[in-house]
Design an enzyme around this catalytic site. Structure first.
Site, mmCIF file in Angstrom:
data_model
loop_
_atom_site.group_PDB
_atom_site.id
_atom_site.type_symbol
_atom_site.label_atom_id
_atom_site.label_comp_id
_atom_site.label_asym_id
_atom_site.label_seq_id
_atom_site.Cartn_x
_atom_site.Cartn_y
_atom_site.Cartn_z
ATOM 1 N N GLU A 1 -2.784 -16.394 12.080
ATOM 2 C CA GLU A 1 -2.878 -15.934 10.686
ATOM 3 C C GLU A 1 -2.468 -17.078 9.750
ATOM 4 O O GLU A 1 -2.974 -17.203 8.639
ATOM 5 C CB GLU A 1 -1.956 -14.716 10.477
ATOM 6 C CG GLU A 1 -1.986 -14.148 9.071
ATOM 7 C CD GLU A 1 -1.174 -12.860 8.915
ATOM 8 O OE1 GLU A 1 -0.656 -12.321 9.911
ATOM 9 O OE2 GLU A 1 -1.072 -12.394 7.766
ATOM 10 N N ASP B 1 4.131 7.775 -2.239
ATOM 11 C CA ASP B 1 4.539 9.172 -2.440
ATOM 12 C C ASP B 1 4.269 10.024 -1.207
ATOM 13 O O ASP B 1 4.988 10.983 -0.939
ATOM 14 C CB ASP B 1 3.800 9.783 -3.644
ATOM 15 C CG ASP B 1 4.399 9.302 -4.968
ATOM 16 O OD1 ASP B 1 5.593 8.975 -4.993
ATOM 17 O OD2 ASP B 1 3.653 9.241 -5.958
ATOM 18 N N GLY C 1 9.172 9.871 -11.692
ATOM 19 C CA GLY C 1 9.592 10.607 -10.501
ATOM 20 C C GLY C 1 8.793 11.852 -10.184
ATOM 21 O O GLY C 1 9.331 12.825 -9.671
ATOM 22 N N SER D 1 4.342 7.163 -16.950
ATOM 23 C CA SER D 1 4.380 7.279 -15.494
ATOM 24 C C SER D 1 5.699 6.719 -14.983
ATOM 25 O O SER D 1 6.487 6.163 -15.743
ATOM 26 C CB SER D 1 3.196 6.530 -14.887
ATOM 27 O OG SER D 1 3.317 5.162 -15.185
ATOM 28 N N HIS E 1 5.521 0.227 12.932
ATOM 29 C CA HIS E 1 6.425 0.420 11.792
ATOM 30 C C HIS E 1 7.249 1.692 11.993
ATOM 31 O O HIS E 1 6.854 2.761 11.517
ATOM 32 C CB HIS E 1 5.618 0.546 10.497
ATOM 33 C CG HIS E 1 4.963 -0.725 10.070
ATOM 34 N ND1 HIS E 1 5.581 -1.625 9.237
ATOM 35 C CD2 HIS E 1 3.755 -1.250 10.380
ATOM 36 C CE1 HIS E 1 4.773 -2.656 9.031
ATOM 37 N NE2 HIS E 1 3.657 -2.456 9.720
ATOM 38 N N LYS F 1 9.369 15.589 -28.993
ATOM 39 C CA LYS F 1 8.019 15.479 -29.576
ATOM 40 C C LYS F 1 7.002 14.838 -28.623
ATOM 41 O O LYS F 1 5.892 15.364 -28.466
ATOM 42 C CB LYS F 1 8.095 14.732 -30.917
ATOM 43 C CG LYS F 1 6.844 14.820 -31.775
ATOM 44 C CD LYS F 1 6.541 16.209 -32.313
ATOM 45 C CE LYS F 1 7.267 16.772 -33.409
ATOM 46 N NZ LYS F 1 7.973 16.686 -34.444
ATOM 47 N N PRO F 2 7.343 13.710 -27.963
ATOM 48 C CA PRO F 2 6.332 13.145 -27.055
ATOM 49 C C PRO F 2 5.880 14.148 -25.992
ATOM 50 O O PRO F 2 4.698 14.204 -25.647
ATOM 51 C CB PRO F 2 7.062 11.949 -26.415
ATOM 52 C CG PRO F 2 8.164 11.595 -27.353
ATOM 53 C CD PRO F 2 8.564 12.876 -28.015
ATOM 54 N N GLN G 1 6.363 -10.357 15.296
ATOM 55 C CA GLN G 1 5.531 -11.551 15.501
ATOM 56 C C GLN G 1 6.346 -12.822 15.216
ATOM 57 O O GLN G 1 6.266 -13.798 15.974
ATOM 58 C CB GLN G 1 4.280 -11.471 14.609
ATOM 59 C CG GLN G 1 3.374 -10.297 14.988
ATOM 60 C CD GLN G 1 2.180 -10.114 14.052
ATOM 61 O OE1 GLN G 1 2.013 -10.855 13.088
ATOM 62 N NE2 GLN G 1 1.347 -9.126 14.340
ATOM 63 N N GLU H 1 9.740 2.650 10.518
ATOM 64 C CA GLU H 1 10.243 3.204 9.246
ATOM 65 C C GLU H 1 9.409 4.372 8.729
ATOM 66 O O GLU H 1 9.912 5.231 8.008
ATOM 67 C CB GLU H 1 10.341 2.099 8.180
ATOM 68 C CG GLU H 1 9.035 1.514 7.673
ATOM 69 C CD GLU H 1 8.519 0.323 8.496
ATOM 70 O OE1 GLU H 1 8.874 0.211 9.678
ATOM 71 O OE2 GLU H 1 7.735 -0.481 7.942
ATOM 72 N N CYS I 1 6.920 -5.242 12.798
ATOM 73 C CA CYS I 1 5.560 -5.759 12.730
ATOM 74 C C CYS I 1 5.558 -7.293 12.595
ATOM 75 O O CYS I 1 5.693 -7.991 13.585
ATOM 76 C CB CYS I 1 4.781 -5.058 11.619
ATOM 77 S SG CYS I 1 3.011 -5.189 11.871
HETATM 78 N N1 GLN Z 1 0.304 -9.936 9.160
HETATM 79 C C1 GLN Z 1 0.524 -9.361 10.434
HETATM 80 C C2 GLN Z 1 -0.741 -8.785 11.028
HETATM 81 O O1 GLN Z 1 -1.686 -8.537 10.345
HETATM 82 C C3 GLN Z 1 1.620 -8.321 10.372
HETATM 83 C C4 GLN Z 1 1.271 -7.125 9.551
HETATM 84 C C5 GLN Z 1 2.450 -6.297 9.151
HETATM 85 O O2 GLN Z 1 3.575 -6.740 9.182
HETATM 86 N N2 GLN Z 1 2.207 -5.063 8.737
HETATM 87 O O3 GLN Z 1 -0.808 -8.539 12.210
#
Ligand code: GLN
Length: 547
Positions: free
Chosen positions: A412, A72, A17, A14, A517, A190-191, A392, A519, A388
């Site tokens: 937290e 993925d 890619g 594994s 997020h 061969k593999p 905070q 991203e 995120c």
């Molecule tokens: N730990 C934080 C929360 O649960 C931030 C979570 C995160 O960064 N995805 O709110």
């Protein structure tokens, strides 16, 4: 509508890619005028990836409809430029959960429910539903792991059954590895031959072989695999390690991979539009000026190798923004735990950065280092983007140093803090009390309203956005007024005015924290505006650093 299915399985080992190969093939098929979707099958028993340690399994990707999946799925979204929904992700746990629930609901009408055929039938039902919902001409189905593993037997059985049902519309690709042992000095097939035999014994004949290796596969080796494994020679795709993953679509194009897949399904090419993709790759290659972006994270305990996988979407989003801005991102992985031990060293390192990101995270390990890094960036005008946990931590830092609440924290970490500027969402209390952690975070896409004239609003252009979330804690609204009075700008809020979604500060080149997020929604051809904003500011700072 006729749906075609292309299963992608792995041979030999594994991690060679399969995900990127599937995504790159998907991109080239799409360019030829077909609607393509992709499914990821993970053979483990976890219901989703949300409960897994990213160090072991890589990043947890979040879909717009709130699923926590394998990374993925993120790769597919980026290459296919489309949102992949929850139905496109399955695990053994998820499949069994449905089968057992249906049995409890008497949906099998008194029959004895068996591992075969009922489990494969549920797998097939999901694949067909995903394909139907996406109105896909071609559905790529990546089966995680390697053939011969006990874990993916039922998935291969489902694939075999699908082909029996529909011989013309189900095809197979095996992504295999061909080692070049230094002591032997030649590529060994061969593999791969054994892997294909193993696949044969599951009743499946591959139509294509992707030969992953450190170098290109030559003709005699292609000939050998073709002859021994019964695969046409032109269906054997050489896939040597690429300098950049963005080169893979062209590597496949040069070998007519997508065209041959279309032929297998009796589909005709309806164009070949790779113009935008090629422009991106060209710009990436011609961008030489280096911009240093520090990612202050903590998942470093098992060595350097896991880094880029843990934060893969962040890494990708930085790269997309860099290409957009005509620069090359040099990413520095900065360990927040080290920052806690040595603040002089931290300052020295951060002063060398053109931009800093604190990505998402959970728990107490390394959090003080992140907060210290944010303080440095705020005070020294280093462009900063907090994702995120990064938002905070920025709020905690601001409360500690601007409001003077020395013990400000998130509950937290410190449940008893007198100044819980970040606290658990009301709706989450019950989940935590019951220990109900799986799939219960605030997940997926939610709308957010932007405040006119702020950095965030100007970056996005519009006033209403939708971004993906994954969190259990939130900014405590009781502190909102105080924070704002002290200069924290709340530039994004949920339409019901409850969730603080974006914060920023004034008189700073770029200092933005997001509860979501961003991203996850950045793509090579449509880079995310906030990452672009960070990169623009980082470019300026690079000048300021006196390079
Ligand atoms: N730990 C934080 C929360 O649960 C931030 C979570 C995160 O960064 N995805 O709110």
């Amino acid at each position: 509508m006729k749906h075609n299915y292309l299963f992608i399985v792995g041979g030999v080992m594994s991690g060679v890619g399969k995900g990127t190969s599937s995504a790159a093939l998907g991109l080239t098929l799409k360019a030829k005028g077909y609607n393509v979707t992709a499914i990821k099958i993970d053979p483990y028993v976890n219901v989703d990836a949300g409960t897994m340690n990213p160090v072991e399994h890589g990043e947890v990707f979040v879909t717009v409809d709130g699923d926590e999946t394998d990374q993925d799925v993120g790769t597919y979204e980026r290459y296919l430029e489309t949102n992949i929904p929850k139905i496109n992700y399955m695990t053994t746990g998820r499949v069994y959960q449905t089968v057992i629930q249906r049995e409890r609901n008497l949906e099998y009408k008194g029959k004895c429910v068996e591992v075969v055929p009922h489990v494969p039938e549920e797998i097939i039902r999901r694949i067909e539903q995903a394909s139907e919902e996406a109105k896909a001409d071609i559905t790529l189905i990546e089966v995680g792991g390697t053939v011969g593993e006990y874990q993916n037997v039922l998935f291969l059985e489902a694939a075999r059954m699908m082909q029996v049902k529909n011989p013309k519309s189900v095809r197979f690709v095996i992504v295999s590895y061909l080692p070049v042992p230094p002591s032997v000095g030649e590529m060994k097939s061969k593999p791969t031959q054994y892997a294909i035999r193993t696949l044969n014994s599951a009743g499946i004949r591959p139509d294509f072989v992707i030969g992953r290796s450190t170098m290109a596969m030559d003709d005699p080796r292609k000939q050998k695999i073709a002859w021994i494994c019964g695969v046409p020679k032109e269906h054997i795709i050489s896939a040597p390690d690429a300098k950049s993953v963005y080169d893979i679509p062209d590597m496949f194009e040069d070998q007519d991979f997508a065209d041959n897949v279309l032929k297998c399904f009796k589909l005709k090419r309806k164009g070949n539009d790779l113009k935008r993709w090629h422009a991106f790759v060209k710009k990436m290659k011609s961008s030489k000026r280096e911009i240093k972006i520090g990612v202050v994270g903590k998942y470093f305990s098992t060595g350097d190798f896991v880094l880029s996988d843990v934060y893969i979407s962040v890494l990708e989003a930085i790269k997309h923004a860099a290409v957009d801005q005509g620069v090359k991102a040099k990413i520095e992985w900065l360990n927040s735990e080290e920052f806690e031990k040595n603040s002089t060293k931290m300052k020295k390192i951060l002063s060398q950065m053109d931009g800093v990101i604190v990505p998402g995270g959970f728990g107490s390990r390394g959090i003080e280092g992140k907060i210290a890094a944010i303080e440095y960036c705020r005070k020294n005008k280093v462009p900063y983007l907090g994702l995120c946990y990064g938002l905070q931590c920025a709020v905690i830092e601001f409360a500690r140093h601007k409001l003077g609440y020395k013990d400000a924290n998130t509950t937290e970490i410190d449940e008893k803090t007198k100044h819980p500027v970040v606290h658990i969402q009301e709706s989450q209390k019950e989940n935590v009390a019951k220990g109900s952690y799986g799939g219960t975070l605030r997940l997926g896409g939610y709308p957010c309203m932007l405040k006119k004239g702020t950095t965030a609003q100007k970056a996005y252009g519009g006033e209403m956005i939708s971004e993906r979330h994954r969190h259990r804690y939130e900014v405590n609204n009781e502190y909102r007024d105080e924070l704002e009075k002290a200069g924290l700008v709340i530039s994004g809020i949920s339409p019901d005015d409850h969730f603080v979604e974006i914060v920023e500060i004034k008189d700073h080149p770029f200092f933005v924290g997001t509860q979501f997020h961003p991203e996850f929604q950045s793509r090579p051809l449509t880079p995310h505006p906030l990452f672009v904003g960070l990169m623009k500011a980082a470019k300026q700072r690079d000048g300021g650093r006196g390079k």
